[in-house]
Design a protein around this motif. Structure first.
Motif, PDB file in Angstrom:
ATOM      1  N   TYR A  70       0.791  -1.171   0.000  1.00  0.00           N
ATOM      2  CA  TYR A  70       0.065   0.066  -0.084  1.00  0.00           C
ATOM      3  C   TYR A  70       1.048   1.197   0.102  1.00  0.00           C
ATOM      4  O   TYR A  70       1.580   1.521   0.979  1.00  0.00           O
ATOM      5  CB  TYR A  70      -0.921  -0.053   1.211  1.00  0.00           C
ATOM      6  N   ASP A  88      -2.278   2.134   6.983  1.00  0.00           N
ATOM      7  CA  ASP A  88      -2.738   0.826   7.883  1.00  0.00           C
ATOM      8  C   ASP A  88      -4.310   0.595   7.412  1.00  0.00           C
ATOM      9  O   ASP A  88      -4.790  -0.371   7.638  1.00  0.00           O
ATOM     10  CB  ASP A  88      -2.585   1.262   9.420  1.00  0.00           C
ATOM     11  N   GLN A  91      -4.918  -0.821   4.279  1.00  0.00           N
ATOM     12  CA  GLN A  91      -4.540  -2.222   4.246  1.00  0.00           C
ATOM     13  C   GLN A  91      -5.730  -2.983   4.998  1.00  0.00           C
ATOM     14  O   GLN A  91      -6.109  -4.110   4.400  1.00  0.00           O
ATOM     15  CB  GLN A  91      -3.140  -2.245   5.122  1.00  0.00           C
TER      16      GLN A  91
END
Length: 308
Positions: A70, A88, A91
């Motif tokens: 990512y 995050d 993800q």
């Protein structure tokens, strides 16, 4: 003004773009950064799972997990904690939305372009920091970055767009040695490959059983030849090693497969008195078939030169 400019989702093993922002700036600086995106995507399998590349006015940050990376582009003054919290969040949403089977079998670029809707919504939230309600996540990410800071990639390490220089990743704080490049993926398994694998296991099992019977016969009759036991167990080891070579990539893989097949032939020649012609033909044929399948299943090449 500090802000996130664009983001993309890329498959690690071959750099195939799975999704990306569609509203990116066409300025010269942004076009240059997109070239860095493309260069980085080809090196993801050799890089740590959390990295930062500083390119003058912009920073490129990325994280990798479960074979997917990512990536995001932001201005140089955008807080790194917010940047990695943003990644995050991408993800977690991507893993929830798409299973690994879909990402591993994807063929065409940007096949998950609908994920851009989530990228845009999340980008808007992170560009308006006053509206963020993730203080706890930010605190956790701040602690994690302090304990395991992202690996800093320099522009000079990437080399040119046409010829990449080696990136000496080695070892960095909190991750240990990077060995992803040593574990190269092989092409998908075919039906003949599965058949050869099963038959090799069968031959190995037959050799193992006959080896134990030879040991029993040796204990009961002192005149038996112990070299037959060795031949059976060597045949077992050769068959199992063929299975290993079929599944995993190693150096000199083809040469090892031919040497293993030669060992199978020698063992069966020595066991000529204990096996009939059909049994010998079966073992040698399976060995040759497995050697062929090992030769045909080559390491995966890079995908075509997609624009990231």
């Amino acid at each position: 003004m500090s802000m996130i400019l664009s983001a993309s989702v890329v498959r690690v093993r071959d750099g195939l773009p799975l999704s990306a922002s569609t509203d990116y700036d066409q300025s010269t600086g942004m076009q240059e950064c997109r070239k860095y995106f493309k260069m980085l995507s080809k090196k993801l399998s050799q890089l740590p799972d959390r990295c930062t590349l500083k390119t003058g006015q912009y920073n490129i940050n990325f994280i990798s997990s479960l074979g997917v990376s990512y990536m995001m582009l932001c201005t140089e003054n955008y807080p790194s904690v917010l940047a990695f919290c943003f990644l995050d969040e991408l993800q977690r949403e991507f893993i929830t939305t798409y299973n690994m089977m879909k990402t591993n079998t994807a063929i065409r670029p940007y096949c998950f372009i609908e994920f851009d809707n989530f990228i845009q919504r999340t980008k808007q939230r992170y560009n308006n920091t006053r509206s963020l309600s993730t203080k706890m996540n930010l605190a956790d990410m701040q602690t994690e970055i302090k304990l395991r800071p992202p690996y800093q990639i320099s522009v000079s390490e990437l080399g040119s767009a046409n010829g990449f220089s080696h990136i000496p990743v080695g070892e960095y704080k909190g991750t240990g040695k990077i060995s992803a490049a040593l574990h190269q993926r092989l092409e998908p398994v075919t039906l003949p490959g599965i058949v050869s694998f099963v038959l090799s296991l069968l031959c190995g099992a037959l050799n193992l059983i006959r080896g134990f019977h030879a040991i029993e016969s040796l204990l009961q009759n002192e005149g038996e030849d112990f070299s037959y036991v060795i031949a059976f167990f060597l045949g077992t080891a050769a068959c199992l090693y063929q299975c290993y070579l079929f599944v995993y990539y190693t150096g000199w893989r083809n040469a090892k497969s031919f040497l293993t097949f030669g060992l199978i032939c020698l063992c069966n020649m020595y066991l000529y008195e204990l096996r009939n012609l059909w049994q010998l033909f079966f073992h040698v044929t399976v060995g040759a078939f497995s050697t062929l399948q090992i030769r045909l299943r080559q390491p995966q090449g890079k995908s075509p030169d997609y624009n990231v």
